[in-house]
Motif scaffolding. Structure first.
Motif, mmCIF file in Angstrom:
data_model
loop_
_atom_site.group_PDB
_atom_site.id
_atom_site.type_symbol
_atom_site.label_atom_id
_atom_site.label_comp_id
_atom_site.label_asym_id
_atom_site.label_seq_id
_atom_site.Cartn_x
_atom_site.Cartn_y
_atom_site.Cartn_z
ATOM 1 N N ARG A 261 58.194 44.604 47.154
ATOM 2 C CA ARG A 261 57.328 43.403 46.538
ATOM 3 C C ARG A 261 58.116 43.329 44.876
ATOM 4 N NH1 ARG A 261 50.968 43.590 45.324
ATOM 5 N NH2 ARG A 261 50.061 42.528 47.004
ATOM 6 N N THR A 263 58.833 43.062 41.968
ATOM 7 C CA THR A 263 57.709 43.796 40.688
ATOM 8 C C THR A 263 58.888 44.102 39.554
ATOM 9 O OG1 THR A 263 58.052 46.081 41.723
ATOM 10 C CG2 THR A 263 56.094 44.832 42.136
ATOM 11 N N TYR A 393 44.274 45.309 34.821
ATOM 12 C CA TYR A 393 43.947 43.714 34.107
ATOM 13 C C TYR A 393 44.468 43.477 32.942
ATOM 14 C CZ TYR A 393 39.465 43.970 33.056
ATOM 15 O OH TYR A 393 37.644 43.973 32.371
ATOM 16 N N PHE A 403 49.634 38.733 42.271
ATOM 17 C CA PHE A 403 49.531 39.420 42.919
ATOM 18 C C PHE A 403 47.858 38.714 43.184
ATOM 19 C CE2 PHE A 403 52.893 42.116 42.042
ATOM 20 C CZ PHE A 403 54.258 41.023 42.841
ATOM 21 N N GLN A 404 47.701 38.546 43.710
ATOM 22 C CA GLN A 404 46.384 37.816 43.909
ATOM 23 C C GLN A 404 45.293 38.526 45.509
ATOM 24 O OE1 GLN A 404 44.038 37.264 42.284
ATOM 25 N NE2 GLN A 404 45.518 37.286 40.074
ATOM 26 N N ASP A 406 43.758 40.460 42.480
ATOM 27 C CA ASP A 406 43.340 41.860 41.191
ATOM 28 C C ASP A 406 42.005 41.850 41.025
ATOM 29 O OD1 ASP A 406 42.431 39.707 40.080
ATOM 30 O OD2 ASP A 406 43.901 40.274 38.119
ATOM 31 N N GLN A 418 43.832 47.318 47.675
ATOM 32 C CA GLN A 418 44.834 45.924 47.435
ATOM 33 C C GLN A 418 44.908 45.177 46.772
ATOM 34 O OE1 GLN A 418 46.987 45.347 50.292
ATOM 35 N NE2 GLN A 418 47.963 44.217 48.462
ATOM 36 N N GLN A 419 43.048 45.231 45.973
ATOM 37 C CA GLN A 419 42.644 44.362 44.499
ATOM 38 C C GLN A 419 43.797 45.162 43.302
ATOM 39 O OE1 GLN A 419 38.846 43.924 45.303
ATOM 40 N NE2 GLN A 419 38.942 41.890 44.727
ATOM 41 N N ASN A 422 46.865 45.347 43.842
ATOM 42 C CA ASN A 422 47.613 44.119 42.845
ATOM 43 C C ASN A 422 47.746 44.627 41.216
ATOM 44 O OD1 ASN A 422 48.167 42.747 45.712
ATOM 45 N ND2 ASN A 422 45.871 41.854 45.619
ATOM 46 N N SER A 423 46.718 44.570 41.042
ATOM 47 C CA SER A 423 46.593 44.697 39.665
ATOM 48 C C SER A 423 48.327 45.605 38.644
ATOM 49 C CB SER A 423 44.472 45.471 39.271
ATOM 50 O OG SER A 423 44.413 44.273 39.990
ATOM 51 N N ASP A 425 50.920 46.384 40.663
ATOM 52 C CA ASP A 425 51.562 45.544 40.627
ATOM 53 C C ASP A 425 51.912 44.593 39.663
ATOM 54 O OD1 ASP A 425 52.944 47.464 42.559
ATOM 55 O OD2 ASP A 425 52.301 46.274 44.681
ATOM 56 N N ASN A 426 51.343 43.773 38.868
ATOM 57 C CA ASN A 426 51.211 42.564 38.079
ATOM 58 C C ASN A 426 51.389 43.428 36.868
ATOM 59 O OD1 ASN A 426 50.266 40.452 39.655
ATOM 60 N ND2 ASN A 426 47.550 40.799 39.287
#
Length: 550
Positions: A261, A263, A393, A403-404, A406, A418-419, A422-423, A425-426
């Protein structure tokens, strides 16, 4: 309520109460270890049913023995009420995050500020603690207990203890080999038993903190001074290093280190050097942060010793390097005790802060003013809140949530894998943005300073791999996700020339695996700031091999 219980229940003896508590702890509060055992047994080809059944009986026998030693008039209710509530907290963290409460975890908890602590609060966690801890504690307080003569009480306790010993003997006779083999292969399990590990770790912390003779403070690097060349350069064009201390960033999620990803979309365009395989000293800030600045290594680290001797910041300060520590992560863990510390005003409410925490961009507000008021060769440390969980978050603005979907909640166990990813990695991506902005500000100063940025995270993070979340696992059992951290370096052309750095050499060295750790930071900072002292070891300086000898 107390009157109703008194009318509708007969009084119990302390021996019966100990047995009831042992049953409750064995079956309810030890859910985390049963969850772990289920995963382990599921992966085995075969396991004896009798061995499985004997495990809660083993817990009951051990706890019944211990509780009989601890349950006495006047102390039973207050002691076990507190133990029930604390054990419910431990049970929640263990069941949902795989957290193990050793002494280092207790140290980490004691050094956690209110802002960090509040990030773990959720309706789920509150209901868990109330249901498993507060309610049973309230029932215990209201439960009527018999008054018996000391002779009768001791006699009953001895009989109950004897029954526990016989039960343990029977279990050992039937399944000793199973326990011995399983225990050797999974020795960390003993650290998951509630409440024995909690009591042991807490008592160890209290002993070390309050009942151990303080060590005399040791000054290191009394001969420290900047080289003549460094001092001459400071008159013409000072050297300026910004040390960025990351929080909870794991190397595996860095695009610069091969992650799939994006990042690192910002620093990847800035000619940075990313070291591929760097080991942390610990798995929690309370250990890693003081360790990475100490001359002690991971293998020799002792918290009391590190806290009572000079670290690399002290030696740099003694050598005349101008320094400031800016903090957005709840404190410096005493590593910046002899230099100026600026805590970010997280109580403010604006676009950067929510009254409790701030995004890391707030650290850049004072960066240029601080640079301007320092003199000579300078180093400014920026302590990020980075990817501190479980509220990942809250570490990035909504417009940076690339990334959504999150996970916009503290009880991440109720989000999908996955959520959570995503959070997290954000948050890594936002840290990358902050780093790029630091570099941009330093680029704008290249006419006045030779500039460089060093970024190193304190520890990594588990995101559900193997059922483990967050960090703080005992190092011997911790997965690589918690012990492998990013180390990123950027140097301006002027800095490379002033320090005679072969940048291509540095990039090649960064690819070496198993070669670097946080043990290198102490000597690398001394070396790159050209501080001469007997405490410096060139072989541990990540830059020394790439500095051209003139």
């Amino acid at each position: 309520m107390r009157a109703w219980i008194s009318r509708h229940s007969s009084k119990v003896s302390y021996v019966t109460l100990s047995a009831l508590l042992a049953v409750y702890f064995s079956l309810a509060l030890n859910l985390p270890i049963y969850k772990e055992l289920l995963q382990l047994f599921s992966a085995m080809d075969a396991v004896k049913l009798g061995f499985i059944i004997s495990i809660p009986l083993f817990f009951f026998a051990v706890l019944n023995l211990l509780f009989n030693l601890l349950s006495w008039p006047l102390v039973t209710k207050p002691f076990f009420s507190l133990l029930l509530v604390l054990s419910a907290l431990v049970s929640y963290a263990g069941y949902n995050y795989g957290t193990i409460f050793d002494t280092n975890m207790i140290v980490n908890i004691m050094q956690t500020d209110s802002s960090e602590a509040s990030s773990y609060l959720s309706l789920y966690s509150i209901l868990w603690v109330i249901g498993f801890g507060v309610v049973p504690a309230a029932l215990l307080i209201m439960l009527p207990v018999k008054r018996e003569s000391w002779l009768k009480l001791i006699g009953k306790k001895l009989l109950s203890i004897l029954c526990s010993v016989l039960m343990l003997t029977l279990i050992a006779g039937l399944y000793y080999q199973d326990y011995a083999s399983f225990g050797r292969n999974h020795s960390y399990l003993k650290k998951m038993i509630v409440p024995t590990q909690l009591v042991y770790a807490t008592s160890s912390y209290i002993k070390q903190t309050y009942f151990t003779t303080p060590q005399p403070y040791v000054e290191l690097g009394l001969d420290a001074h900047q080289s003549k060349q460094a001092l001459e350069q400071a008159k013409q064009k000072p050297n300026l290093v910004v040390l960025v201390v990351g929080e909870t960033a794991r190397s595996q999620n860095y695009q610069l280190n091969g992650y799939s990803r994006e990042t690192n979309p910002y620093t990847s365009k800035l000619d940075v050097v990313s070291f591929q395989d760097v080991r942390s000293c610990g798995t929690a800030t309370a250990v890693s942060l003081p360790c990475m600045f100490s001359i002690l290594t991971h293998d020799s680290y002792d918290h009391d010793q590190a806290n009572n001797q000079d670290n690399v910041l002290d030696i740099l300060n003694r050598a005349g390097v101008s320094m400031i520590w800016e903090d957005d992560d709840g404190g410096d863990k005493n590593v910046a005790r002899h230099i100026e510390v600026q805590m970010m005003p997280r109580s403010r409410k604006d676009s950067e802060c929510d009254g409790n925490t701030c995004y890391d961009m707030v650290l850049l507000e004072n960066l240029l003013p601080n640079i301007e008021r320092l003199s000579g060769n300078e180093m400014i440390a920026l302590h990020l809140i980075g990817s501190h969980g479980p509220t990942y978050y809250k570490r990035y603005p909504k417009d940076m949530a690339v990334f959504q979907p999150d996970c916009p909640r503290a009880d991440i166990e109720n989000c999908t894998q996955q959520q959570i990813l995503n959070s997290y990695d954000n948050s890594i991506r936002y840290t990358d943005y902050v780093l790029s902005k630091v570099i941009e500000q330093l680029r704008a100063l290249e006419a006045q300073y030779n500039t460089a940025v060093i970024y190193l995270s304190d520890h990594g993070e588990s995101l559900g791999e193997g059922g483990m979340y967050l960090h703080g696992a005992p190092y011997a059992f911790a997965p690589d996700y918690q012990t492998t951290v990013p180390l990123i370096v950027w140097m301006s052309q002027g800095f490379q020339q002033a320090k005679n750095i072969n940048y291509d050499c540095l990039k090649q060295g960064a690819k070496l695996r198993g070669h670097y750790s946080q043990d290198n930071l102490f000597h690398s900072l001394l070396g790159i700031m050209d501080v001469e002292t007997e405490t410096y070891q060139a072989e541990k300086d990540i830059f020394s091999a790439c500095r051209v000898k003139l």
